[in-house]
Design a protein around this motif. Structure first.
Motif, PDB file in Angstrom:
ATOM      1  N   ARG A 169      29.261  -9.355  22.425  1.00 17.70           N
ATOM      2  CA  ARG A 169      29.214  -8.024  23.512  1.00 17.70           C
ATOM      3  C   ARG A 169      29.651  -6.919  22.549  1.00 17.70           C
ATOM      4  O   ARG A 169      28.589  -6.456  23.012  1.00 17.70           O
ATOM      5  N   ARG A 170      30.297  -6.958  21.358  1.00 19.31           N
ATOM      6  CA  ARG A 170      30.609  -6.517  20.498  1.00 19.31           C
ATOM      7  C   ARG A 170      29.897  -5.815  19.542  1.00 19.31           C
ATOM      8  O   ARG A 170      29.991  -5.314  18.738  1.00 19.31           O
ATOM      9  N   PHE A 171      29.042  -7.018  19.435  1.00 16.49           N
ATOM     10  CA  PHE A 171      28.268  -7.582  17.901  1.00 16.49           C
ATOM     11  C   PHE A 171      27.404  -6.042  17.403  1.00 16.49           C
ATOM     12  O   PHE A 171      27.599  -5.749  16.330  1.00 16.49           O
ATOM     13  N   PHE A 172      26.793  -4.960  18.323  1.00 14.51           N
ATOM     14  CA  PHE A 172      26.420  -3.463  17.936  1.00 14.51           C
ATOM     15  C   PHE A 172      27.351  -2.911  17.255  1.00 14.51           C
ATOM     16  O   PHE A 172      26.887  -2.072  16.395  1.00 14.51           O
ATOM     17  N   LYS A 173      28.708  -3.080  17.264  1.00 11.67           N
ATOM     18  CA  LYS A 173      29.400  -2.515  16.341  1.00 11.67           C
ATOM     19  C   LYS A 173      30.084  -2.858  15.578  1.00 11.67           C
ATOM     20  O   LYS A 173      30.584  -1.858  14.283  1.00 11.67           O
ATOM     21  N   LYS A 174      29.180  -4.011  15.556  1.00  9.95           N
ATOM     22  CA  LYS A 174      29.921  -4.245  13.667  1.00  9.95           C
ATOM     23  C   LYS A 174      28.262  -4.245  13.395  1.00  9.95           C
ATOM     24  O   LYS A 174      28.769  -4.638  11.256  1.00  9.95           O
ATOM     25  N   GLN A 175      27.274  -3.604  13.337  1.00  8.26           N
ATOM     26  CA  GLN A 175      26.550  -3.113  12.090  1.00  8.26           C
ATOM     27  C   GLN A 175      26.239  -3.975  11.095  1.00  8.26           C
ATOM     28  O   GLN A 175      26.422  -3.943   9.848  1.00  8.26           O
ATOM     29  N   VAL A 176      25.994  -5.497  11.015  1.00 12.12           N
ATOM     30  CA  VAL A 176      25.237  -6.043  10.594  1.00 12.12           C
ATOM     31  C   VAL A 176      23.706  -6.838  10.608  1.00 12.12           C
ATOM     32  O   VAL A 176      22.935  -6.717  12.105  1.00 12.12           O
ATOM     33  N   GLU A 177      22.862  -6.166  10.153  1.00 20.83           N
ATOM     34  CA  GLU A 177      21.738  -6.664   9.664  1.00 20.83           C
ATOM     35  C   GLU A 177      21.450  -7.865   9.552  1.00 20.83           C
ATOM     36  O   GLU A 177      21.704  -8.678   8.489  1.00 20.83           O
ATOM     37  N   PRO A 178      19.940  -8.166  10.191  1.00 21.08           N
ATOM     38  CA  PRO A 178      19.654 -10.260   9.900  1.00 21.08           C
ATOM     39  C   PRO A 178      18.797 -10.275   8.569  1.00 21.08           C
ATOM     40  O   PRO A 178      18.485  -8.669   8.385  1.00 21.08           O
ATOM     41  N   ASN A 179      19.033 -10.936   7.953  1.00 20.41           N
ATOM     42  CA  ASN A 179      18.504 -11.137   6.425  1.00 20.41           C
ATOM     43  C   ASN A 179      16.963 -11.259   6.294  1.00 20.41           C
ATOM     44  O   ASN A 179      16.095 -12.684   6.652  1.00 20.41           O
ATOM     45  N   ILE A 180      16.372 -10.571   6.974  1.00 22.60           N
ATOM     46  CA  ILE A 180      14.406 -10.683   7.238  1.00 22.60           C
ATOM     47  C   ILE A 180      13.779  -9.829   6.646  1.00 22.60           C
ATOM     48  O   ILE A 180      14.538  -8.546   6.085  1.00 22.60           O
ATOM     49  N   GLN A 181      13.395 -10.159   5.429  1.00 20.85           N
ATOM     50  CA  GLN A 181      12.642  -9.332   4.079  1.00 20.85           C
ATOM     51  C   GLN A 181      11.218  -9.789   4.011  1.00 20.85           C
ATOM     52  O   GLN A 181      10.814 -10.879   4.374  1.00 20.85           O
ATOM     53  N   ARG A 182      11.009  -8.367   5.017  1.00 17.45           N
ATOM     54  CA  ARG A 182       8.982  -8.625   4.686  1.00 17.45           C
ATOM     55  C   ARG A 182       8.785  -7.860   3.011  1.00 17.45           C
ATOM     56  O   ARG A 182       9.526  -7.837   2.124  1.00 17.45           O
ATOM     57  N   ILE A 183       8.167  -9.084   2.626  1.00 13.42           N
ATOM     58  CA  ILE A 183       8.186  -8.822   0.789  1.00 13.42           C
ATOM     59  C   ILE A 183       6.667  -8.388   1.435  1.00 13.42           C
ATOM     60  O   ILE A 183       5.766  -8.393   0.921  1.00 13.42           O
ATOM     61  N   ALA A 184       7.129  -6.859   0.956  1.00 10.26           N
ATOM     62  CA  ALA A 184       5.374  -5.680   1.030  1.00 10.26           C
ATOM     63  C   ALA A 184       5.278  -5.170  -0.737  1.00 10.26           C
ATOM     64  O   ALA A 184       6.438  -5.763  -2.283  1.00 10.26           O
ATOM     65  N   PRO A 185       4.183  -4.707  -0.827  1.00  6.17           N
ATOM     66  CA  PRO A 185       3.410  -4.589  -2.079  1.00  6.17           C
ATOM     67  C   PRO A 185       4.200  -3.086  -2.730  1.00  6.17           C
ATOM     68  O   PRO A 185       4.564  -2.260  -2.150  1.00  6.17           O
ATOM     69  N   ILE A 186       4.532  -3.205  -3.781  1.00 11.25           N
ATOM     70  CA  ILE A 186       4.945  -2.270  -4.602  1.00 11.25           C
ATOM     71  C   ILE A 186       4.235  -2.105  -5.926  1.00 11.25           C
ATOM     72  O   ILE A 186       4.732  -3.100  -6.628  1.00 11.25           O
ATOM     73  N   SER A 187       3.532  -1.111  -6.389  1.00 15.83           N
ATOM     74  CA  SER A 187       3.777  -1.120  -7.528  1.00 15.83           C
ATOM     75  C   SER A 187       3.772   0.989  -8.790  1.00 15.83           C
ATOM     76  O   SER A 187       3.697   1.895  -7.471  1.00 15.83           O
ATOM     77  N   PHE A 188       3.602   0.575  -9.793  1.00 18.23           N
ATOM     78  CA  PHE A 188       3.979   1.896 -10.036  1.00 18.23           C
ATOM     79  C   PHE A 188       3.133   2.055 -11.619  1.00 18.23           C
ATOM     80  O   PHE A 188       2.635   1.418 -11.887  1.00 18.23           O
ATOM     81  N   GLU A 189       3.081   3.427 -11.716  1.00 13.43           N
ATOM     82  CA  GLU A 189       2.145   3.839 -13.099  1.00 13.43           C
ATOM     83  C   GLU A 189       2.972   3.664 -13.839  1.00 13.43           C
ATOM     84  O   GLU A 189       4.244   3.673 -14.574  1.00 13.43           O
ATOM     85  N   GLU A 190       1.578   3.855 -15.029  1.00 10.49           N
ATOM     86  CA  GLU A 190       2.714   3.273 -16.628  1.00 10.49           C
ATOM     87  C   GLU A 190       3.825   4.437 -16.821  1.00 10.49           C
ATOM     88  O   GLU A 190       5.358   4.463 -17.948  1.00 10.49           O
ATOM     89  N   GLY A 191       3.824   5.622 -16.195  1.00 11.78           N
ATOM     90  CA  GLY A 191       5.033   6.805 -16.122  1.00 11.78           C
ATOM     91  C   GLY A 191       6.000   6.535 -15.953  1.00 11.78           C
ATOM     92  O   GLY A 191       7.382   6.080 -16.190  1.00 11.78           O
ATOM     93  N   ASP A 192       5.987   5.468 -14.787  1.00  9.86           N
ATOM     94  CA  ASP A 192       6.933   4.908 -13.837  1.00  9.86           C
ATOM     95  C   ASP A 192       7.910   4.541 -14.318  1.00  9.86           C
ATOM     96  O   ASP A 192       9.432   4.006 -14.470  1.00  9.86           O
TER      97      ASP A 192
END
Length: 761
Positions: free
Chosen positions: A383-406
């Motif tokens: 019942r008190r789980f929301f107070k523990k602030q634990v997020e599931p380890n679910i990771q969206r594998i998202a596109p991330i790209s950088f320019e040469e300067g970055d």
């Protein structure tokens, strides 16, 4: 659970929400619209998102699809929490939870002057929303639909509040996409037949599992599958027109919801088996109906095992987790293990989400649902789980790209010298997903980089630092080794892959390149710890086709197939058959695997219900085969031919192969037997030659008809000489037989073998 009602609700909800979001988008894009004036930051982000998705009609369609689904996720999440009492005041449901005509209780309470001032409206920003809600309901603020607008503000306020506990479902308005959620929020949610009212009808308290202590998050998976079913049909129709699957098509094309008993088989025989190996005195297995006791036949005394001392060590990964069905059942099984070990029940949900379960997914929407489902599992147990602030380890594998300067700035920021390609490992992550194996230098940097911004130079662009942290997070998931891997991986043949996906799979998974599912089999081997277990359900094509021989070679010579289910047809409806199997990440010589053929006879043509196949599995004596996989190595092509009796298998080891005596060849195929074949008694025997011994003597005979063999019914000594073929002028008519478009229909082969002695069958 009434899945037909859920299907009707989800497919109708998609149409409604897309139309509603489209209307809000069109209004926002009108020059000098309220959206542009009231929130220029969100509007600019919206325009950029349209451009990134291809611009024009294509870009707008992408945005509509994305935000309609985000609102669908929110509505079903609130409905699920309402019926379980997690929201306090129901947000999308009436007070009685089931009335189709009642107002959502949060609105009814506001009309009575009741607000959650200590929670929802204590948030900064929500206090202003409260003033406006009160004004709309009192009439001091004029509007076309004051009640509807008041409810919209209430719903937005609830979303902002629940961001604290469910950030993956209710994105913060600090982020631009969270502000766009509000900008594109569907109107008329209170109308008769609206998505909100239909959710109340379709998602009954019983279907949501109010009578089950752990709830019924399986309903979330079914809704996900049904919501995208029309999009899936669109993509499949595109394949018939030679369209290829890219980032937008892969999630819909490859999503299949796994039946519950298959999930239990996979989890019990990976996670459960690991625990039983290290804790043989445990009695938990007695409650696992789908657990297969290891075979004692030919087992070695000192079995090579992965030693698991504590429950926290049982790390479980689903690299294509969808809406999280595998992981939510793994949660239940792990809870039993923790409980048996004497952990406090209030601590167990937090420990499981923190230490044990890991999921990866390319579809943002599915990843959100998976995280939500696991959180609901945890909250139902504590019942008190929301107070523990634990997020599931679910990771969206998202596109991330950088320019040469970055890249130059990133190297300065982290004091490294990684090249452009390494920093852009995830540029196409929405296509390649968890098949990506990050380069070692990136793995090392991610391991040494702090997981918070403490100690990071603040002179650099905060957005650049944020993207770098996202790279490190994804790298940690993809580089980690897990005790168990379970998956229903995406199925897609190479012919339907986009050019970039096909090339990637060919470059990195050469031995499984013919299909995504077999590439994921090779990826599972990389993910698993030595002696860990991985389990999958997929299609049976890899068992025998020559294109997967190298894959079979890896499995048979490096891994141990502990158990295998040949499921036949019906697990996924009118499918072409499926198989489920458990593999240990080490080769264990001398141990026999347990194989089950869950259909009668040898042909899998009959389509059965999921329940009928399950019933055959639960009959422990039905079609059980125990075999040492080393026996398959003696068969040419290494097929997983588990059904062959041992005395026949020994022939492959001890007897000469047919190829020692003869070379089998394809016989004559006419492409139209009705046209070119006759029975011997139908022809003029003056035009029938039985003495030809070569193509040359056949040609010189001038005859039209010649004997041909097609087999037939059983004959003890002699027979089946029934057919003759039109082979006039050495088969000129057959060899030049074309269809209406002029394309050759027949292609006679092995002509040098005609008219010489041989055996046919």
């Amino acid at each position: 659970m009434n899945t037909s009602k859920l299907q009707a609700f989800a497919t109708d909800a998609r149409r409604q929400l897309m139309n509603a979001v489209q209307a809000r988008l069109d209004a926002a894009l009108v020059p000098n619209s309220d959206a542009q004036v009231d929130d220029p930051r969100a509007f600019d982000f919206l325009q950029h998102e349209i451009e990134r998705a291809g611009g024009g009609e294509e870009g707008r369609r992408h945005v509509v699809e994305r935000y309609a689904y985000r609102w669908f996720n929110r509505i079903i999440a609130f409905r699920y929490m309402d019926v379980h009492g997690f929201t306090g005041t129901p947000v999308v449901s009436p007070a009685g939870l089931t009335s189709m005509n009642g107002l959502p209780e949060v609105l009814a309470a506001a009309k009575r002057g009741e607000y959650d001032d200590s929670t929802v409206f204590s948030l900064r920003g929500n206090d202003k929303a409260k003033e406006r809600i009160e004004g709309l309901l009192s009439g001091s603020i004029m509007a076309d639909d004051p009640q509807g607008r008041a409810y919209g503000l209430l719903l937005q306020s609830e979303c902002r509040f629940w961001n604290r506990n469910l950030p993956f479902m209710f994105e913060s308005v600090v982020h631009e996409s969270g502000r766009v959620d509000e900008l594109l929020m569907p109107a008329d949610l209170l109308a008769e037949g609206s998505v909100l009212r239909n959710a109340v009808e379709a998602m009954t308290p019983e279907d949501c599992g109010v009578d089950d202590p752990s709830g019924n998050v399986e309903i979330i998976g079914w809704l996900y599958q049904y919501y995208i079913s029309e999009r899936k049909n669109e993509v499949m129709d595109g394949f018939k027109k030679n369209h290829k699957a890219g980032a937008d098509e892969i999630p819909a094309a490859t999503q299949l919801f796994t039946p519950d008993w298959i999930v239990r088989y996979l989890v019990q025989n990976t996670v459960g088996r690991l625990w039983m190996q290290s804790h043989p005195d445990s009695q938990l297995y007695k409650n696992w109906d789908y657990y297969i006791q290891p075979s004692e036949d030919g087992s070695t005394e000192n079995e090579d095992i992965l030693n698991i001392q504590t429950p926290e060590e049982l790390t479980v990964c689903d690299p294509a987790c969808g809406s999280g069905h595998m992981l939510t059942y793994a949660f239940d099984l792990l809870y039993e293990i923790y409980e048996e070990e004497g952990y406090a029940s209030s601590d167990i949900p937090r420990l499981i989400l923190k230490h044990n379960l890991y999921g990866m997914e390319i579809d943002e929407r599915a990843a959100s649902l998976a995280a939500f489902a696991l959180t609901m599992k945890a909250r139902s147990r504590s019942r008190r789980f929301f107070k523990k602030q634990v997020e599931p380890n679910i990771q969206r594998i998202a596109p991330i790209s950088f320019e040469e300067g970055d890249v130059a700035d990133l190297n300065d920021l982290y004091q490294v010298d990684l090249d452009f390609t390494v920093w852009n490992t995830y540029a196409k992550a929405d296509v390649y997903g968890s098949l990506i194996q990050p380069p070692q230098e990136l793995v090392e940097l991610a391991a040494s980089s702090p997981e918070s911004e403490d100690g990071i130079d603040t002179l650099f662009d905060p957005l650049l630092r944020e993207h770098a942290e996202d790279v490190f997070t994804q790298t940690r998931y993809l580089a980690r080794k897990y005790a168990a891997v379970v998956a229903n991986p995406p199925y897609m043949g190479a012919k339907n892959m986009s050019g970039e996906l096909k090339q990637f799979v060919q470059d990195h998974y050469e031995d499984g390149k013919a299909d995504l599912m077999t590439a994921f089999m090779l990826r599972a081997i990389c993910f698993i710890r030595r002696c860990g277990f991985w389990g999958m359900i997929n299609l049976p094509s890899w068992l025998s086709l020559s294109s997967f021989e190298k894959l079979r070679n890896i499995l048979l010579r490096q891994q141990y197939i502990a158990s295998f289910l040949d499921l036949g047809r019906g697990i996924f409806g009118t499918d072409f058959g499926s198989v489920a199997f458990i593999v240990q990440g080490t080769l264990s010589k001398g141990r026999k695997g347990i194989y089950r053929r869950l259909y009668k006879g040898t042909i899998l043509s009959e389509i059965r219900s999921v329940h009928a196949i399950e019933k055959l599995f639960l009959d422990k004596k039905f079609n059980v085969y125990k075999i040492d996989q080393e026996a398959f190595n003696s068969i040419p092509g290494l097929p997983i031919a588990y059904w062959i009796p041992e005395e026949q298998l020994s022939l492959f080891e001890n007897a000469k192969m047919l190829s020692y005596f003869a070379k089998p060849k394809q016989g004559l195929a006419t492409a139209d037997n009705n046209r070119f074949l006759r029975n011997w008694y139908e022809i003029d025997h003056a035009n029938f030659c039985v003495s030809a011994t070569s193509m040359q003597t056949a040609l010189s005979s001038g005859c039209k008809w010649f004997p041909t063999q097609k087999g037939g019914n059983f004959r003890r000594w002699y027979g089946n000489h029934e057919f003759v073929v039109n082979w006039f002028n050495n088969g000129f008519e057959i060899c030049n037989f074309t269809n209406a478009s002029g394309k050759l229909k027949s292609r006679p082969q092995n002509l040098d073998c005609l008219f010489i002695p041989g055996i046919t069958w």
